[in-house]
Design an enzyme around this catalytic site. Sequence first.
Site, PDB file in Angstrom:
ATOM      1  N   SER A 123       0.773  -1.245   0.000  1.00  0.00           N
ATOM      2  CA  SER A 123       0.000   0.000   0.000  1.00  0.00           C
ATOM      3  C   SER A 123       0.803   1.293   0.000  1.00  0.00           C
ATOM      4  O   SER A 123       0.247   2.357  -0.302  1.00  0.00           O
ATOM      5  CB  SER A 123      -0.976   0.007   1.185  1.00  0.00           C
ATOM      6  OG  SER A 123      -0.291   0.084   2.404  1.00  0.00           O
ATOM      7  N   PHE A 180      -2.221  -3.502   5.317  1.00  0.00           N
ATOM      8  CA  PHE A 180      -2.649  -3.462   6.712  1.00  0.00           C
ATOM      9  C   PHE A 180      -3.026  -2.015   6.988  1.00  0.00           C
ATOM     10  O   PHE A 180      -2.250  -1.261   7.548  1.00  0.00           O
ATOM     11  CB  PHE A 180      -1.481  -3.914   7.590  1.00  0.00           C
ATOM     12  CG  PHE A 180      -1.887  -4.453   8.931  1.00  0.00           C
ATOM     13  CD1 PHE A 180      -3.124  -5.025   9.131  1.00  0.00           C
ATOM     14  CD2 PHE A 180      -1.005  -4.417  10.001  1.00  0.00           C
ATOM     15  CE1 PHE A 180      -3.488  -5.546  10.366  1.00  0.00           C
ATOM     16  CE2 PHE A 180      -1.362  -4.926  11.238  1.00  0.00           C
ATOM     17  CZ  PHE A 180      -2.603  -5.493  11.421  1.00  0.00           C
ATOM     18  N   ASP A 212      -3.317  -8.681   8.791  1.00  0.00           N
ATOM     19  CA  ASP A 212      -1.941  -8.841   9.251  1.00  0.00           C
ATOM     20  C   ASP A 212      -1.212  -9.911   8.422  1.00  0.00           C
ATOM     21  O   ASP A 212      -1.494 -11.107   8.549  1.00  0.00           O
ATOM     22  CB  ASP A 212      -1.969  -9.242  10.731  1.00  0.00           C
ATOM     23  CG  ASP A 212      -0.579  -9.382  11.304  1.00  0.00           C
ATOM     24  OD1 ASP A 212       0.401  -9.161  10.569  1.00  0.00           O
ATOM     25  OD2 ASP A 212      -0.475  -9.714  12.502  1.00  0.00           O
ATOM     26  N   LEU A 223       7.330  -5.857   3.337  1.00  0.00           N
ATOM     27  CA  LEU A 223       6.822  -5.437   4.648  1.00  0.00           C
ATOM     28  C   LEU A 223       7.868  -4.612   5.380  1.00  0.00           C
ATOM     29  O   LEU A 223       9.048  -4.923   5.332  1.00  0.00           O
ATOM     30  CB  LEU A 223       6.519  -6.648   5.533  1.00  0.00           C
ATOM     31  CG  LEU A 223       5.266  -7.469   5.307  1.00  0.00           C
ATOM     32  CD1 LEU A 223       5.018  -8.336   6.540  1.00  0.00           C
ATOM     33  CD2 LEU A 223       4.071  -6.611   5.017  1.00  0.00           C
ATOM     34  N   ALA A 224       7.419  -3.587   6.055  1.00  0.00           N
ATOM     35  CA  ALA A 224       8.262  -2.896   7.028  1.00  0.00           C
ATOM     36  C   ALA A 224       7.341  -2.687   8.214  1.00  0.00           C
ATOM     37  O   ALA A 224       6.351  -1.969   8.109  1.00  0.00           O
ATOM     38  CB  ALA A 224       8.756  -1.568   6.485  1.00  0.00           C
ATOM     39  N   TYR A 253      22.596   1.064  10.666  1.00  0.00           N
ATOM     40  CA  TYR A 253      21.839   0.223   9.735  1.00  0.00           C
ATOM     41  C   TYR A 253      22.512  -1.136   9.487  1.00  0.00           C
ATOM     42  O   TYR A 253      22.174  -2.119  10.124  1.00  0.00           O
ATOM     43  CB  TYR A 253      21.556   0.968   8.407  1.00  0.00           C
ATOM     44  CG  TYR A 253      20.346   0.379   7.740  1.00  0.00           C
ATOM     45  CD1 TYR A 253      19.084   0.952   7.857  1.00  0.00           C
ATOM     46  CD2 TYR A 253      20.437  -0.841   7.058  1.00  0.00           C
ATOM     47  CE1 TYR A 253      17.963   0.352   7.317  1.00  0.00           C
ATOM     48  CE2 TYR A 253      19.324  -1.460   6.512  1.00  0.00           C
ATOM     49  CZ  TYR A 253      18.089  -0.852   6.635  1.00  0.00           C
ATOM     50  OH  TYR A 253      16.978  -1.459   6.100  1.00  0.00           O
ATOM     51  N   LYS A 286      18.355  -7.960   8.145  1.00  0.00           N
ATOM     52  CA  LYS A 286      18.539  -7.981   6.687  1.00  0.00           C
ATOM     53  C   LYS A 286      19.484  -9.110   6.280  1.00  0.00           C
ATOM     54  O   LYS A 286      19.332  -9.704   5.214  1.00  0.00           O
ATOM     55  CB  LYS A 286      19.048  -6.623   6.190  1.00  0.00           C
ATOM     56  CG  LYS A 286      18.025  -5.494   6.349  1.00  0.00           C
ATOM     57  CD  LYS A 286      16.723  -5.753   5.603  1.00  0.00           C
ATOM     58  CE  LYS A 286      15.765  -4.567   5.657  1.00  0.00           C
ATOM     59  NZ  LYS A 286      14.468  -4.853   5.041  1.00  0.00           N
ATOM     60  N   THR A 312      10.290   7.225   3.335  1.00  0.00           N
ATOM     61  CA  THR A 312       9.037   6.465   3.394  1.00  0.00           C
ATOM     62  C   THR A 312       8.605   6.512   4.855  1.00  0.00           C
ATOM     63  O   THR A 312       9.343   7.002   5.711  1.00  0.00           O
ATOM     64  CB  THR A 312       9.208   4.974   2.981  1.00  0.00           C
ATOM     65  OG1 THR A 312      10.080   4.343   3.907  1.00  0.00           O
ATOM     66  CG2 THR A 312       9.719   4.806   1.571  1.00  0.00           C
TER      67      THR A 312
HETATM   68  P1  NAD Z   1       6.654   1.507   3.968  1.00  0.00           P
HETATM   69  O1  NAD Z   1       6.379   1.769   5.406  1.00  0.00           O
HETATM   70  O2  NAD Z   1       6.268   2.534   2.978  1.00  0.00           O
HETATM   71  O3  NAD Z   1       5.960   0.136   3.515  1.00  0.00           O
HETATM   72  C1  NAD Z   1       5.736  -0.956   4.341  1.00  0.00           C
HETATM   73  C2  NAD Z   1       4.460  -1.652   3.952  1.00  0.00           C
HETATM   74  O4  NAD Z   1       4.238  -2.770   4.832  1.00  0.00           O
HETATM   75  C3  NAD Z   1       3.220  -0.768   4.090  1.00  0.00           C
HETATM   76  O5  NAD Z   1       2.418  -0.933   2.935  1.00  0.00           O
HETATM   77  C4  NAD Z   1       2.529  -1.310   5.337  1.00  0.00           C
HETATM   78  O6  NAD Z   1       1.132  -1.113   5.347  1.00  0.00           O
HETATM   79  C5  NAD Z   1       2.878  -2.780   5.220  1.00  0.00           C
HETATM   80  N1  NAD Z   1       2.743  -3.516   6.471  1.00  0.00           N
HETATM   81  C6  NAD Z   1       3.344  -3.268   7.658  1.00  0.00           C
HETATM   82  N2  NAD Z   1       2.973  -4.182   8.571  1.00  0.00           N
HETATM   83  C7  NAD Z   1       2.126  -5.028   7.937  1.00  0.00           C
HETATM   84  C8  NAD Z   1       1.421  -6.179   8.329  1.00  0.00           C
HETATM   85  N3  NAD Z   1       1.516  -6.673   9.578  1.00  0.00           N
HETATM   86  N4  NAD Z   1       0.622  -6.796   7.422  1.00  0.00           N
HETATM   87  C9  NAD Z   1       0.502  -6.316   6.157  1.00  0.00           C
HETATM   88  N5  NAD Z   1       1.172  -5.231   5.718  1.00  0.00           N
HETATM   89  C10 NAD Z   1       1.964  -4.599   6.596  1.00  0.00           C
HETATM   90  O7  NAD Z   1       8.192   1.174   3.912  1.00  0.00           O
HETATM   91  P2  NAD Z   1       9.243   0.936   2.733  1.00  0.00           P
HETATM   92  O8  NAD Z   1      10.376   1.852   3.013  1.00  0.00           O
HETATM   93  O9  NAD Z   1       8.608   0.917   1.405  1.00  0.00           O
HETATM   94  O10 NAD Z   1       9.751  -0.511   3.127  1.00  0.00           O
HETATM   95  C11 NAD Z   1       9.550  -1.683   2.338  1.00  0.00           C
HETATM   96  C12 NAD Z   1      10.827  -2.507   2.319  1.00  0.00           C
HETATM   97  O11 NAD Z   1      11.841  -1.757   1.654  1.00  0.00           O
HETATM   98  C13 NAD Z   1      11.380  -2.827   3.726  1.00  0.00           C
HETATM   99  O12 NAD Z   1      11.912  -4.132   3.708  1.00  0.00           O
HETATM  100  C14 NAD Z   1      12.511  -1.812   3.867  1.00  0.00           C
HETATM  101  O13 NAD Z   1      13.504  -2.235   4.782  1.00  0.00           O
HETATM  102  C15 NAD Z   1      13.022  -1.777   2.432  1.00  0.00           C
HETATM  103  N6  NAD Z   1      13.886  -0.626   2.087  1.00  0.00           N
HETATM  104  C16 NAD Z   1      13.514   0.660   2.372  1.00  0.00           C
HETATM  105  C17 NAD Z   1      14.381   1.691   2.043  1.00  0.00           C
HETATM  106  C18 NAD Z   1      14.029   3.130   2.353  1.00  0.00           C
HETATM  107  O14 NAD Z   1      14.919   3.973   2.345  1.00  0.00           O
HETATM  108  N7  NAD Z   1      12.800   3.454   2.570  1.00  0.00           N
HETATM  109  C19 NAD Z   1      15.605   1.436   1.416  1.00  0.00           C
HETATM  110  C20 NAD Z   1      15.925   0.128   1.102  1.00  0.00           C
HETATM  111  C21 NAD Z   1      15.059  -0.905   1.445  1.00  0.00           C
END
Ligand code: NAD
Length: 386
Positions: A49, A73, A110, A138-139, A233, A242, A271
Amino acid sequence: MIVAPKIRGFICTTAHPVGCRENVRRQMEYVKAKPETQCGKKALVIGASTGYGLASRITAAFSGRAATIGVIFDKPASGIRTASAGWYNTAAFEEFAAKEGLYAKTINGDAFSQTVKEQVTELIQRDLGQVDLVIYSLAAPRRTMADGTVYSSVLKTAGKNYTDKTIDLKDNSVHPVTISPATPEEIDATVKVMGGGDWLDWIRTLSDAGVLASGAVTTAYSYIGPELTHPIYRDGSIGRAKQDLYDTARKITREFPGVKGYIGVNKALVTQSSAAIPIVPLYISILYKIMKELGLHEGCIEQMYRLYHDKLPAENPLLRLDDWEMREEVQTRVAAAWKEIETDTVAQYADIDGYWLDFYQMFGFRVPGVDYEADVEVGVSIPSLQ
Ligand code: NAD
């Protein structure tokens, strides 16, 4: 209702439905203007989402012409509370997918639970037969296990105290922060929440039910970053999680014949999750300034298009989308700015306005072309969640 941003700490408690819809539309238009991707025709996106997961779903659907099932979620609107940004994003995604005749269904629950895994499996069996792309994005701050135990992830070092600069997002001031080390129990909990255990459970559930196509690809996302972010990190509690994710990618490829596990090593971006990490938002705002000056800046959609269009298929399980961020010319300038930056020089060394613009836009605010004085309907529904 007229919707305005309400910032609390590093989140915004309101979201603008029209702004979120416009964000999704712009991402869709970005990928549609580029050559199509060939990365799967039936995709499951877990964490679909916001952020990287949303951009992945948009790429799979509007560039790959894939049918998508998204797991989210999110909260609908209730009374005077708006829905979450992810809710509005998903409603818009389904609306655009329907207009293009693309299958799109969403399950709101969830993702860590076995109930949701089984619901998704049944939906695949009923509607798609099998999926050939599984994106795990997921994060989450915590995970509830089947026996009710709750594990919380922490953003700490994995050794000793570490002191460096950070930015206080309340007033954009730069000051030192000391990050304390995680206990072994906290590291273990962080690995349970953000490691590969749940990803593996998903793949096992799908595989056992026969809904994973032969030749299926599955991706999860990570970050490595330059040395200055390593203590918090790569070498911190989240880095341990990770590492577990990398091991899981290899395990999936080994243990599930015909399935390949990959890790997208993505760029640092604003994000909802990255805003919560100490030190990282200051690094991101310096990085933005330098990458924009060099014409190398990308957001989630540019990164995810590049992943699914340029980087797959691949032999190496690590797909380096941080290749531009890690260029020497970028990192030499980041390191120099990092040394100099203080509260009164934030604007000189960091793209703080760009940081905040991304932050507000995540919640649908400050999006060009949206009339924020207009009365909007906040009770938007996600068509497939009837
Ligand atoms: P985000 O918070 O935008 O997205 C996380 C998503 O997980 C959301 O859609 C949230 O609703 C969903 N979520 C959380 N708990 C949940 C649950 N229990 N059930 C269902 N959905 C659930 O974060 P993001 O930055 O897009 O992170 C996504 C991935 O990318 C992570 O693994 C993060 O470590 C990785 N990442 C992020 C970055 C950054 O700089 N943002 C860089 C590299 C990697």
